[in-house]
Design a protein around this motif. Structure first.
Motif, mmCIF file in Angstrom:
data_model
loop_
_atom_site.group_PDB
_atom_site.id
_atom_site.type_symbol
_atom_site.label_atom_id
_atom_site.label_comp_id
_atom_site.label_asym_id
_atom_site.label_seq_id
_atom_site.Cartn_x
_atom_site.Cartn_y
_atom_site.Cartn_z
ATOM 1 N N ALA A 53 -50.605 -68.040 -24.387
ATOM 2 C CA ALA A 53 -50.570 -69.527 -23.795
ATOM 3 C C ALA A 53 -51.078 -70.808 -24.770
ATOM 4 O O ALA A 53 -50.433 -71.660 -24.883
ATOM 5 C CB ALA A 53 -51.266 -69.398 -22.504
ATOM 6 N N VAL A 54 -52.196 -70.232 -25.395
ATOM 7 C CA VAL A 54 -52.870 -71.435 -26.201
ATOM 8 C C VAL A 54 -51.847 -71.686 -27.526
ATOM 9 O O VAL A 54 -51.619 -72.744 -28.027
ATOM 10 C CB VAL A 54 -54.088 -70.787 -26.820
ATOM 11 N N ALA A 55 -51.328 -70.701 -28.090
ATOM 12 C CA ALA A 55 -50.624 -70.588 -29.257
ATOM 13 C C ALA A 55 -49.076 -71.535 -28.938
ATOM 14 O O ALA A 55 -49.039 -72.398 -29.623
ATOM 15 C CB ALA A 55 -50.311 -69.297 -29.606
ATOM 16 N N VAL A 56 -48.491 -71.185 -27.965
ATOM 17 C CA VAL A 56 -47.359 -71.901 -27.740
ATOM 18 C C VAL A 56 -47.674 -73.188 -27.143
ATOM 19 O O VAL A 56 -46.571 -74.257 -27.622
ATOM 20 C CB VAL A 56 -46.532 -71.105 -26.588
ATOM 21 N N LEU A 57 -48.312 -73.523 -26.449
ATOM 22 C CA LEU A 57 -48.553 -74.742 -25.913
ATOM 23 C C LEU A 57 -49.006 -75.811 -27.300
ATOM 24 O O LEU A 57 -48.757 -76.791 -27.574
ATOM 25 C CB LEU A 57 -49.841 -75.000 -25.137
ATOM 26 N N GLN A 92 -40.989 -68.067 -29.011
ATOM 27 C CA GLN A 92 -40.887 -69.656 -28.938
ATOM 28 C C GLN A 92 -41.836 -70.273 -29.996
ATOM 29 O O GLN A 92 -41.744 -71.329 -30.575
ATOM 30 C CB GLN A 92 -40.922 -70.316 -27.668
ATOM 31 N N THR A 93 -43.194 -69.417 -29.991
ATOM 32 C CA THR A 93 -44.198 -69.878 -30.763
ATOM 33 C C THR A 93 -43.460 -69.876 -32.254
ATOM 34 O O THR A 93 -43.990 -70.690 -33.194
ATOM 35 C CB THR A 93 -45.552 -68.984 -30.569
ATOM 36 N N ALA A 94 -42.952 -68.616 -32.453
ATOM 37 C CA ALA A 94 -42.482 -68.454 -33.844
ATOM 38 C C ALA A 94 -41.432 -69.532 -34.260
ATOM 39 O O ALA A 94 -41.297 -70.081 -35.507
ATOM 40 C CB ALA A 94 -41.872 -66.862 -33.959
ATOM 41 N N ALA A 104 -46.848 -65.309 -35.512
ATOM 42 C CA ALA A 104 -47.178 -66.960 -35.268
ATOM 43 C C ALA A 104 -48.443 -67.123 -34.288
ATOM 44 O O ALA A 104 -48.728 -68.191 -34.588
ATOM 45 C CB ALA A 104 -45.828 -67.174 -34.475
ATOM 46 N N ILE A 105 -48.540 -66.303 -33.279
ATOM 47 C CA ILE A 105 -49.592 -66.591 -32.415
ATOM 48 C C ILE A 105 -50.866 -66.241 -33.330
ATOM 49 O O ILE A 105 -51.764 -67.386 -33.178
ATOM 50 C CB ILE A 105 -49.927 -65.351 -31.392
#
Length: 516
Positions: free
Chosen positions: A181-185, A361-363, A378-379
């Motif tokens: 959650a932290v990574a994608v936001l 999606q983070t990637a 990516a995370i």
């Protein structure tokens, strides 16, 4: 109803006095700040000030009581649904629909957001010695297994108040979703939306359904995400305007890369991860939770789309996999709710399908490869940019189903503290999406015995469970109105039920002890 009201009062009573101490001085300061230069208020001004102070006091009392309404009813689930309808966002992020400097908080987040700013300095914090006295015996509970770690810190100050094995890398299970959650936001922004497109190739007789990696896409009549039905209706209208009534249908899943099947194999907790799916590939779209999944979610979604087009007078061929050409043009599209709302849903219900989509999606947002390994990398890279302690951490997926995942209690509490930092308002839904003890998501049926009841409504935490592995990480508002972050990781337990109960007692102790 009487029992509910008593339960509410027991949970609220220790905090009401503290709310008064925290709120009243702030109300006085607010009144002084708006006082006219003449020193006297006109009647309209008095009315406005009274309304301001009344709203502030009411908010304080709701904060003390937890997510209940005036009749003692649970409101957090209802408010969570409201969060899905928030406006704002664009296809590629950037905040085109946002207002102010931060995304709107979830309506059920009053206790968390108020506690972030409620400390006045009038009361002392929990102390390491006090917490050690209370938590050490609870952490030694044999039901937790031989490997265990725990960290507690004060969110406002960042001060670590308790630590046992803080840097021991253990299997995090679904608490991994906090990192996702932290990574994608932070990578894509809270207003970002995922887009599924219907694209028409030159010539007008070939239609491609292009997956945008949207885990909320649904064919249900009542959509709680992007609607495949609405997309079909809009597509049919656009085709008829071009005098097209028959198309060869194909579908494009090229946005994601790598293997679609999770390393754990076929599992009712997760469909194959693909850029196109409807209702998370469930064989029965009406089900929730663990369920049988279709063998090819993308093909199934395309067939459903073709059937829906047929209802609107558009004939289609049996769909086949094919990538849209650069010359194809979008005739209709469907967008997910804002990423902030998708993250909240993922955390509250511990949705593995959403988590794996968000890892990819983070990637994509950071130029990485949108696969299991690429999403995990990516995370980690995104968390490193935030300056978080990654020693020993490994992300093999975004959901925590991979037993090779590793994290530490120190990293989990650092993630939560960062989400509560004034410097990162884009991460606030990491806190507001956490399940509420006794009310929502994976904590809705917990905190029921006497040793746990003090956590009801004031503990918000992400659960984590695999065979032998039990974890709990989140926030708690203590008797002083302070927000603390905690993380408890355990491995080797023989009985999941007793281990969960032991973790719940630890979180409830933080809410109740007033440890000094």
């Amino acid at each position: 109803m009487v029992l509910v009201e008593r339960r509410v009062w027991r949970a609220a009573r220790p905090r009401l006095a503290r709310v008064e101490q925290a709120v009243v001085p702030r109300l006085a300061r607010a009144a002084r700040a708006v006082r006219p230069r003449s020193g006297r208020f006109t009647t309209p001004q008095l009315t406005g000030v009274a309304a301001l102070l009344g709203l502030a006091l009411a908010a304080g009392l709701v904060t003390a009581a937890g997510p209940w309404d005036s009749a003692g009813q649970r409101t957090a689930e209802r408010d969570r649904a409201t969060a899905w309808d928030r406006e704002g966002g664009a296809d590629h992020g950037g905040g085109s629909g946002a207002t102010g400097d931060a995304p709107a908080p979830a309506p059920s987040a009053a206790s968390v957001l108020a506690a972030l700013g409620a400390v006045t300095g009038d009361t002392g914090p929990q102390t390491p010695a006090g917490l050690t006295h209370v938590l050490d015996p609870l952490l030694r509970d044999a039901s937790l297994g031989p490997r265990r770690s725990a960290v507690v810190l004060d969110v406002a100050s960042g001060r670590r108040l308790y630590a046992k094995g803080a840097d021991d890398a253990l299997t995090p299970a679904s608490t991994t979703k906090i990192a996702t959650a932290v990574a994608v936001l932070s990578a894509a922004g809270p207003d970002h939306r995922f887009t599924t497109r219907a694209m028409l190739e030159p010539g007008g007789d070939k239609l491609v359904l292009v997956g945008g990696g949207d885990p909320t896409l649904t064919a249900r009549e009542k959509a709680d995400g992007a609607s495949l039905r609405t997309l079909a209706e809009k597509t049919a209208t656009a085709l008829k305007q071009r005098h097209v009534t028959s198309v060869a249908l194909s579908y494009d899943t090229s946005l994601f890369a790598g293997k679609a099947l999770h390393p754990i194999g076929v599992n009712p907790n997760l469909a194959e991860v693909t850029a196109l799916m409807a209702d998370e590939g469930r064989a029965d779209a009406a089900t929730s939770g663990p369920a049988d999944r279709v063998p090819d979610p993308a093909a199934d979604a395309a067939r459903t789309f073709g059937d829906l087009l047929g209802r609107h007078g558009i004939k289609t061929s049996a769909p086949r996999a094919a990538k849209a050409t650069p010359h194809a043009r979008t005739v209709a599209f469907a967008q997910s709710p804002p990423l902030s709302a998708v993250v909240e849903r993922m955390l509250t219900t511990s949705d593995n399908d959403i988590a794996e989509a968000l890892a990819r999606q983070t990637a994509l947002a950071t130029g990485g490869r949108p696969s299991f390994d690429g999403g995990g990398a990516a995370i980690a890279a995104q968390l490193k940019k935030l300056g978080l302690p990654l020693k020993g951490a490994h992300f093999g997926d975004g959901s925590g189903l991979n037993r090779d995942d590793r994290t530490t209690a120190g990293l989990l509490t650092a993630l939560l503290a960062t989400a509560g930092s004034p410097a990162h308002p884009e991460l606030r839904t990491v806190l507001t999406g956490l399940p509420v003890a006794g009310f929502t998501g994976t904590l809705s049926d917990r905190y029921e015995d006497d040793a746990q009841r003090f956590g009801i409504g004031v503990v918000r935490a992400k659960t984590g469970s695999l065979t032998g592995v039990n974890a709990l990480a989140g926030t708690v508002v203590d008797t002083e109105g302070r927000l603390m972050a905690f993380a408890f990781l355990t491995d080797g337990s023989m009985d999941q039920t007793t281990a969960r109960a032991a973790l719940d007692r630890m979180a409830a102790a933080l809410a109740h002890c007033g440890c000094r």
